[in-house]
Design a protein around this motif. Structure first.
Motif, short mmCIF file in Angstrom:
data_model
loop_
_atom_site.label_atom_id
_atom_site.label_comp_id
_atom_site.label_asym_id
_atom_site.label_seq_id
_atom_site.Cartn_x
_atom_site.Cartn_y
_atom_site.Cartn_z
N LEU A 78 -24.87 32.25 -16.14
CA LEU A 78 -25.79 33.45 -15.96
C LEU A 78 -24.98 34.30 -14.71
O LEU A 78 -24.17 33.59 -13.91
CB LEU A 78 -27.05 33.27 -15.81
N SER A 79 -25.25 35.59 -14.65
CA SER A 79 -24.40 36.49 -13.66
C SER A 79 -25.06 36.45 -12.39
O SER A 79 -24.39 36.77 -11.32
CB SER A 79 -24.57 37.80 -14.17
N THR A 80 -26.40 35.89 -12.01
CA THR A 80 -26.95 35.81 -10.80
C THR A 80 -26.86 34.25 -10.29
O THR A 80 -27.31 33.40 -10.89
CB THR A 80 -28.34 36.16 -11.00
N THR A 324 -31.27 36.57 -15.51
CA THR A 324 -29.98 36.53 -15.35
C THR A 324 -29.76 35.45 -14.19
O THR A 324 -28.53 35.26 -13.94
CB THR A 324 -29.36 37.74 -14.59
N THR A 368 -34.75 37.68 -10.88
CA THR A 368 -33.78 38.53 -11.48
C THR A 368 -33.83 40.08 -11.13
O THR A 368 -33.10 40.70 -10.72
CB THR A 368 -33.88 38.64 -13.22
N ALA A 389 -19.60 35.94 -8.21
CA ALA A 389 -21.34 36.27 -8.52
C ALA A 389 -21.49 38.04 -8.64
O ALA A 389 -20.93 38.46 -7.62
CB ALA A 389 -21.96 35.54 -7.53
N ALA A 390 -22.03 38.30 -9.45
CA ALA A 390 -22.31 39.91 -9.74
C ALA A 390 -23.35 40.25 -8.62
O ALA A 390 -23.33 41.01 -7.97
CB ALA A 390 -22.66 40.08 -11.24
N THR A 391 -24.60 39.31 -8.72
CA THR A 391 -25.75 39.13 -7.72
C THR A 391 -25.99 37.88 -7.22
O THR A 391 -25.63 37.03 -7.84
CB THR A 391 -26.71 40.11 -8.44
#
Length: 446
Positions: A78-80, A324, A368, A389-391
Motif C-alpha cells: 500500500l502507498s502509506t 492506504t 489514511t 513512500a508516497a505518504t
C-alpha cells in the motif's frame, strides 16, 4: 522561559526508568511516606518499567519482521508507510504544557489523577503539532494539545474504578493519549452488543478457559501457539517458527510479572496519597496515580486478543476499500489499544475482539485520512521520509480517533474550535461534580 524548557528537556532525556523513581520518591515523601519506603517503592517502579520495556520490545522485535515477511510473501503493498510510534513522537513538538494542565485540573478539582507519566505527554503534543502545521497558528496547536489532555484526563478518572476491578490495579488511572482515545468507541460497541439477542450472552472468559483446558489454556501455551501461527503465515522455516512461538509465549508470562512488580512499588505511594487527601481535603475523592498503559498490557485477554488481531490487521488493511496504510512497525502497540477496552467489557474476550476489529477498521481509515497531514508535519521538521513512500502515517496516534476529531474540528475554523472547547470544559465540569459527590459520600461513610 527557555531555562524551564531546558530543564524539562533534560528530564525527558533521562527517561522514565531513571526519573520515575526520583519523582515517585519525592511525591511519596511530600505525601507523608517514610523516605526509605518511598525510595524503595520508586526504585521498584523504575525496575518494573525497565522489565516491561524489555519484554514489550522483545515482542515488537519478533512481530515486526514476521509481518513484513507476511506482506512480502502475499504481495501486499500500500502507498502509506506505517512509521511507528517512536518516529511519530519525534515529529511532535516538545511541550511542558501538560504538567501545567494537570496541576490546574487538580487544583480546580476537575481530575483525580496525578499524572506522573510525563514521557507520554507527546501524544497530546502530536495533536497540537498536526493542527499547528495545518492552520499555521501556534496558539491553535497549543489549545488543541490542552483540549486533548483535558479529555483524556477525564477518561482516565472515569475508567480508573474499572481498571482496579478488572486489571487489579488499585489507586491507578491510565490517562494515556492513545489507549484512552478508544474508550468512547468501546462504550458504544458494548451498548450495541447489549441489545443484540443471543450475541449479548456470548462471554469468552480467558481465565475460565485456562481452568477448563488446564495447561493448554495457560498464557504461555496460548502465546506460543499464536506465535507459531503468525510465524508460519510469514513463511518462516521451522527453527524461526518455533523461536517466535516460544518468545511470544514468554511475553505472555513475563509482562504480567513485570506489571505486578511495578504495582508492588507503587502501592506505598498510592496509600500515602489516599491518607494525605482524606486528612487534608474534605471535597476530594480518591486520588489516582496516572501511569503508562504499559502496566495493563499483561492482562491475558489484552494480550491474547492483540496477538489474534496482528494477522487480521494486515488482512483488513488490504481488503478495506480506500485504505492506504499497511500496518507494520506499530503492530506491537496493539495491546495498548486494549488496555482500557478490556475493563470496559468486563474482561469478556468476545466483546474485546469485536471492539478491537471496529477500532482497527476505524483506525485504518483515520490513519489514511491523516496521512497527508502527518507527512506535512514530518517534512516541516525535516523528518526523513522512507524511500518510495508516497505518504507516512502511524497506527499509534495516526489512527487516534480523538486526535482526528480535534483536527477536523479545527479544520472548520473558529466554530469547530468553540465546539471543541465547550465539549472539553463540559466534560471537566461534569467530572468535578462527580468528584465532589464521591468525596461527600466517602467522608459521610468515614
Amino acid at each position: 522561559m527557555q531555562a524551564i524548557i531546558d530543564v524539562f528537556s533534560y528530564i525527558n532525556s533521562l527517561g522514565a526508568s531513571v526519573m520515575m523513581p526520583i519523582i515517585l520518591t519525592i511525591i511519596g515523601v511530600v505525601l507523608g511516606a517514610k523516605f526509605g519506603k518511598a525510595l524503595r517503592g520508586g526504585l521498584t517502579v523504575g525496575i518494573g518499567f525497565i522489565g516491561l520495556n524489555l519484554v514489550t520490545g522483545l515482542m515488537g522485535e519478533n512481530l515486526a519482521p514476521a509481518v513484513q515477511q507476511m506482506a512480502q510473501r502475499f504481495g501486499l503493498a500500500l502507498s502509506t508507510v506505517d512509521i511507528g510510534w517512536p518516529a511519530a513522537s519525534a515529529i511532535a513538538f516538545g511541550t511542558t504544557i501538560g504538567l501545567i494542565v494537570n496541576i490546574v485540573m487538580l487544583l480546580t478539582n476537575t481530575t483525580q489523577t496525578l499524572d506522573v507519566d510525563i514521557w507520554n505527554y507527546w501524544h497530546f503534543a502530536f495533536t497540537g503539532s498536526l493542527i499547528y502545521v495545518l492552520t499555521g497558528n501556534f496558539a491553535y496547536g497549543i489549545i488543541a494539545a490542552i483540549l486533548n489532555m483535558v479529555i483524556i484526563m477525564v477518561i482516565g478518572d472515569y475508567t480508573a474504578p474499572k481498571v482496579e476491578e478488572t486489571l487489579g490495579m488499585p489507586g491507578v488511572s491510565l490517562p494515556h493519549g492513545f489507549t484512552a482515545a478508544f474508550v468512547p468507541i468501546a462504550i458504544v460497541v458494548d451498548k450495541i452488543i447489549d441489545v443484540i439477542p443471543g450475541v449479548k450472552n456470548i462471554n469468552i472468559d480467558i481465565e475460565k478457559l485456562q481452568k477448563r483446558f488446564g495447561v493448554f489454556g495457560e498464557p504461555m501455551l496460548v502465546g506460543t501457539v499464536l506465535g507459531i501461527i503468525i510465524a508460519a503465515l510469514a513463511g518462516n522455516n521451522v527453527q524461526t517458527v518455533l523461536q517466535i512461538g516460544v518468545t511470544l509465549g514468554a511475553v505472555m508470562v513475563l509482562i504480567p510479572k513485570m506489571a505486578a512488580l511495578l504495582m508492588e512499588g507503587l502501592m506505598p505511594i498510592s496509600d500515602a496519597a489516599q491518607e494525605f487527601v482524606s486528612s487534608k481535603f474534605a471535597n476530594r475523592g480518591k486520588i489516582y496515580i496516572g501511569l503508562d498503559s504499559a502496566v495493563g498490557v499483561g492482562h491475558p485477554v489484552c494480550l491474547t486478543v492483540s496477538l489474534i488481531l496482528v494477522p487480521l490487521a494486515v488482512f483488513l488493511a488490504v481488503i478495506l476499500p480506500g485504505n492506504t496504510v499497511l500496518p507494520m512497525t506499530d503492530l506491537s502497540v496493539l495491546p495498548y489499544m486494549f488496555v482500557l477496552i478490556v475493563p470496559l467489557v468486563g474482561g469478556n474476550g468476545f466483546r474485546a475482539l469485536i471492539t478491537g476489529i471496529v477500532c482497527l477498521v476505524g483506525g485504518l481509515y483515520i490513519s489514511t485520512n491523516l496521512a497527508p497531514s502527518i507527512t506535512a508535519v514530518a517534512k516541516s521538521v525535516n523528518f526523513a521520509i522512507p524511500k518510495g513512500a508516497a505518504t507516512i502515517s502511524s497506527i499509534c496516534d495516526g489512527a487516534n480517533p480523538l486526535s482526528w476529531v480535534l483536527v477536523k474540528a479545527h479544520s472548520v475554523g473558529a466554530v469547530g474550535l468553540i465546539i471543541a472547547v465547550a465539549v472539553a470544559v463540559g466534560l471537566a465540569l461534569m467530572n468535578r461534580k462527580r468528584i465532589i459527590k464521591e468525596a461527600k459520600e466517602l467522608h459521610a461513610d468515614a
